[in-house]
Design an enzyme around this catalytic site. Structure first.
Site, PDB file in Angstrom:
ATOM      1  N   GLU A   1       0.844  -1.196   0.000  1.00 42.12           N
ATOM      2  CA  GLU A   1       0.000   0.000   0.000  1.00 42.12           C
ATOM      3  C   GLU A   1       0.880   1.246   0.000  1.00 42.12           C
ATOM      4  O   GLU A   1       1.694   1.460   0.895  1.00 42.12           O
ATOM      5  CB  GLU A   1      -0.893   0.001   1.254  1.00 42.12           C
ATOM      6  CG  GLU A   1      -1.640   1.311   1.459  1.00 42.12           C
ATOM      7  CD  GLU A   1      -2.466   1.331   2.750  1.00 42.12           C
ATOM      8  OE1 GLU A   1      -2.464   0.334   3.492  1.00 42.12           O
ATOM      9  OE2 GLU A   1      -3.105   2.364   3.001  1.00 42.12           O
TER      10      GLU A   1
ATOM     11  N   ASP B   1      -1.326  -0.944   5.553  1.00 40.94           N
ATOM     12  CA  ASP B   1      -1.224  -0.320   6.868  1.00 40.94           C
ATOM     13  C   ASP B   1      -2.185  -0.956   7.862  1.00 40.94           C
ATOM     14  O   ASP B   1      -3.227  -1.481   7.492  1.00 40.94           O
ATOM     15  CB  ASP B   1      -1.555   1.184   6.775  1.00 40.94           C
ATOM     16  CG  ASP B   1      -0.480   1.954   6.034  1.00 40.94           C
ATOM     17  OD1 ASP B   1       0.656   1.427   5.932  1.00 40.94           O
ATOM     18  OD2 ASP B   1      -0.774   3.067   5.558  1.00 40.94           O
TER      19      ASP B   1
ATOM     20  N   ASP C   1      -4.446   0.150   9.625  1.00 34.72           N
ATOM     21  CA  ASP C   1      -5.551   1.050   9.966  1.00 34.72           C
ATOM     22  C   ASP C   1      -6.756   0.720   9.080  1.00 34.72           C
ATOM     23  O   ASP C   1      -6.717  -0.238   8.311  1.00 34.72           O
ATOM     24  CB  ASP C   1      -5.118   2.520   9.792  1.00 34.72           C
ATOM     25  CG  ASP C   1      -4.661   2.803   8.361  1.00 34.72           C
ATOM     26  OD1 ASP C   1      -4.901   1.957   7.466  1.00 34.72           O
ATOM     27  OD2 ASP C   1      -4.062   3.868   8.134  1.00 34.72           O
TER      28      ASP C   1
ATOM     29  N   ASP D   1      -8.040   2.170   6.459  1.00 33.68           N
ATOM     30  CA  ASP D   1      -7.764   2.216   5.027  1.00 33.68           C
ATOM     31  C   ASP D   1      -7.006   0.979   4.571  1.00 33.68           C
ATOM     32  O   ASP D   1      -7.300   0.403   3.526  1.00 33.68           O
ATOM     33  CB  ASP D   1      -6.913   3.459   4.702  1.00 33.68           C
ATOM     34  CG  ASP D   1      -7.778   4.571   4.143  1.00 33.68           C
ATOM     35  OD1 ASP D   1      -9.016   4.381   4.076  1.00 33.68           O
ATOM     36  OD2 ASP D   1      -7.211   5.623   3.779  1.00 33.68           O
TER      37      ASP D   1
END
Ligand code: 0RA
Length: 650
Positions: free
Chosen positions: A435, A508, A510, A512
């Protein structure tokens, strides 16, 4: 067909019990969680056999506080009379003799379920204790078995504590079994309520009318499954949250001698094809002869219909089978004898006669259904869908060709962002899909270029769940992945030309990142499922924290592990929280996430295809309310729950 008076002498005795503990893999596959649940299903399968043959209607499964499970049915009760040559009660024979059970006598049960058909004795052999109560003839009988190690260190498994005895009177009828999986075999694995729910629900769908009650005494959770609509209800359940093209599933049931077929068909406005097939209640994930037979019949009957009702003009070519299956969800339920399973995971039906039988029965039933004027509305909808699909098929073919044309100039541009590995040995090569450009840059610097390739993703790739194949293939990020992997996609996928044997998604920690991971998994699930099934797809776990002080550092990969890490570091520690991969420098990324000796990978597996299908379509589909409900009720794609529970950490 079913002989009603059955007694102990009818039980066929083939082999002793000893082998089971020595080679549990032979009988239950693994001694992991799956194997432990398997010994529960062996008991449940017996109860289902009894009920499917018309005796009783309810199974109750209870997870007890001591880790044992209880399965009770209201069938006829296992035979309690003495076996003429073994001089033991029928119950004792069933629980102590491998391959013993009425089900090997096809006269007593028409069909029977069970993965290996090894029966209750395997459960007994792998249990610390196993207590069986039979309610029959107005009486209650009891026999207990246990496993123990003698003074010479030899383990004896499934030994009766005492012969079967009558313990009282009752007006009940049925069998109740309580067993505790032996921790020497299974370690400290616990029964998983959700896993059991999913399978129990499936069994209730597959066996119309069957009632299954579940209870977890540890949490007081309860569930009850009962579907008068059987697999029609299953088809409806599988497409919940999607837009159906017509309201009631197409359904038929047909029988031949010792062969039973049931099919439910429903369409949604999606573009994917889903066939859930079962043989004797076992999911045939890899398909097989029964699926082939059905598809052949379906294509033929619908092409005939299209011709005779002017949906195809005289000079137009026939539709392809896939045209008729765009947006379809099929549940195919076969019951038969002498099944042969083949394929990588032994989930592919091999019996050639099943193709002919399913094809003939389906052709006959489908022709009747479509000849019925009442169904012309449904037929018209299917014809419309097929027309649309055929049109896009041509466009998609072009796009597909492009992704397979390895040397074309256009393709060269596509893989331009890819930092390829130098080794030609695909088995040792890994592709990291990373990413973000900045993390991608660190990964390129931190990698071992011999066997590690990096593909940075800019922004979010396209959600394959909501798009048709031609749109999916128009997406540059996706085309890059397909080109890099070199296998082609969909039905044309060829794993023998796979360029990277580990495909590692690195995003990541998180929301997203979770979303990007979900999008990528959805693409693999829909278009390259074989890649997942063959174990090539992994999730890279970046650390969430670094706990450090002078001369000490430790990376921590989940919130659950943080307190222990802090305790290890002791007083005066510092804590760094990583919000994204991009915050790590190349060396850190290498040490924590890429170096095979130190990293944490999760191998993506599909243990339950129906549950996975439902999760993907709900989480990635259009219905926002359904998605919220699902996320509330279940785990989501976050690593803390979904991945940790359902995916194996390697
Ligand atoms: C064969 C014959 C009879 C009952 C069963 C099998 C039976 C087995 C299991 C296993 C779990 N629950 C079960 N319930 C029944 C009945 C023989 C008779 O008619 O007395």
């Amino acid at each position: 067909m079913t002989k009603k008076n059955y007694d102990a002498k009818d039980i066929v005795v083939l082999e002793g019990l000893d082998a089971v503990r020595l080679r549990p893999g032979m009988y239950i596959g693994t001694t992991g969680s799956k194997g432990m649940h398997h010994i529960l299903w062996e008991i449940v399968d017996n109860a289902i056999d009894e009920i499917s043959n018309g005796f009783g209607d309810t199974i109750t499964i209870t997870l007890n506080k001591d880790g044992s499970a209880t399965v009770e049915d209201n069938g006829r009760g296992i035979p309690v009379d003495q076996h003429p040559t073994l001089h033991k009660s029928g119950v004792e024979v069933v629980y102590t003799t491998l391959h013993a059970g009425g089900k090997f006598n096809t006269e007593n049960y028409k069909f029977s379920g069970g993965l290996h058909g090894v029966g209750a004795s395997v459960t007994n052999a792998l249990s610390k204790f196993c207590n069986v109560t039979v309610y029959k003839n107005g009486k209650e009988y009891f026999i207990g078995f246990h496993s123990y190690t003698d003074e010479n260190g030899k383990t004896h498994s499934g030994v009766p504590v005492e012969p079967l005895k009558m313990v009282g009177k009752t007006n009940k009828s049925g069998t109740k079994v309580t067993f505790l999986p032996d921790s020497e075999m299974f370690g400290n694995i616990k029964f998983n309520f959700e896993t059991i729910c999913n399978r129990a629900r499936e069994l209730a769908f597959l066996n119309k009318g069957l009632k299954i009650a579940l209870k977890d005494d540890n949490t007081d959770r309860e569930e009850f499954f009962h579907y008068e609509g059987g697999i029609s209800d299953y088809a409806e359940y599988l497409v919940e949250g999607k837009s159906k093209l017509f309201s009631k599933p197409i359904y038929f049931h047909a029988e031949d001698k010792n062969f039973d077929l049931e099919v439910a068909i429903i369409y949604t406005d999606s573009y994917t094809e889903n066939c859930f097939s079962f043989v004797n209640n076992i999911p045939t994930v890899e398909g097989g002869t029964h699926e082939t037979g059905f598809k052949t019949a379906y294509t033929k009957v619908l092409n005939d219909y299209a011709r005779s009702n002017n949906f195809l003009k005289e000079k137009e070519a026939n539709f392809l089978g896939e045209d008729f299956r765009e947006g379809i969800t099929v549940v195919l339920n076969v019951k038969m004898n002498n099944v042969q399973f083949e394929g990588q995971t032994k989930t592919k039906l091999g019996n050639p006669e099943a193709k002919t039988l399913v094809e003939n029965l389906s052709a006959q039933e489908l022709a009747l259904i479509f000849a019925n004027k009442k169904n012309s509305g449904v037929a018209e909808i299917i014809m419309g869908k097929a027309k649309g699909a055929a049109k896009v098929r041509e466009a998609a073919k072009k796009a597909k060709e492009l992704t397979r044309a390895k040397n074309s100039a256009e393709n060269f541009n596509l893989v331009g962002k890819l930092a390829a590995a130098t080794s030609r040995k695909s088995e040792e090569c890994e592709l990291f899909i990373v990413e973000g450009d900045s993390a991608g840059g660190s990964a390129k610097q931190g990698r071992n270029r011999k066997f590690q390739a990096i593909l940075p993703l800019r922004g979010k790739p396209l959600n394959a769940e909501k798009k048709r194949i031609d749109q999916v293939l128009a997406n540059e990020e996706i085309r890059t992945i397909i080109s890099a992997l070199n296998t082609g996609i969909g039905e044309d996928i060829d794993l023998s030309s796979l360029r990277y044997h580990k495909v590692i998604i690195l995003s990541d920690a998180d929301q997203d990142g979770a979303h990007i991971r979900a999008i990528l998994l959805t693409f693999f699930f829909r278009y390259m499922r074989e890649l997942i099934n063959a174990g090539h797809v992994y999730i890279g776990l970046p650390p969430l924290y670094k706990v450090y002080k002078k001369d000490y550092e430790e990376y921590v990969y989940s919130d659950a592990e943080l307190p222990d890490a802090i305790a290890r570091a002791g007083r005066g520690y510092n804590l760094q929280r990583y919000k994204g991969l991009g915050e790590m420098n190349p060396d850190q990324l290498k040490d924590t996430t890429m170096d095979p000796a130190k990293r944490n990978l999760i191998q993506v597996t599909i243990e339950d295809a129906a549950a996975a299908e439902k999760m993907v379509s709900t989480l990635m589909g259009d219905d926002i309310e359904a998605r919220k409900r699902y996320i509330n009720e279940h785990a989501n794609f976050d690593r803390e729950d979904y991945f940790m529970k359902n995916y194996k950490r390697v």
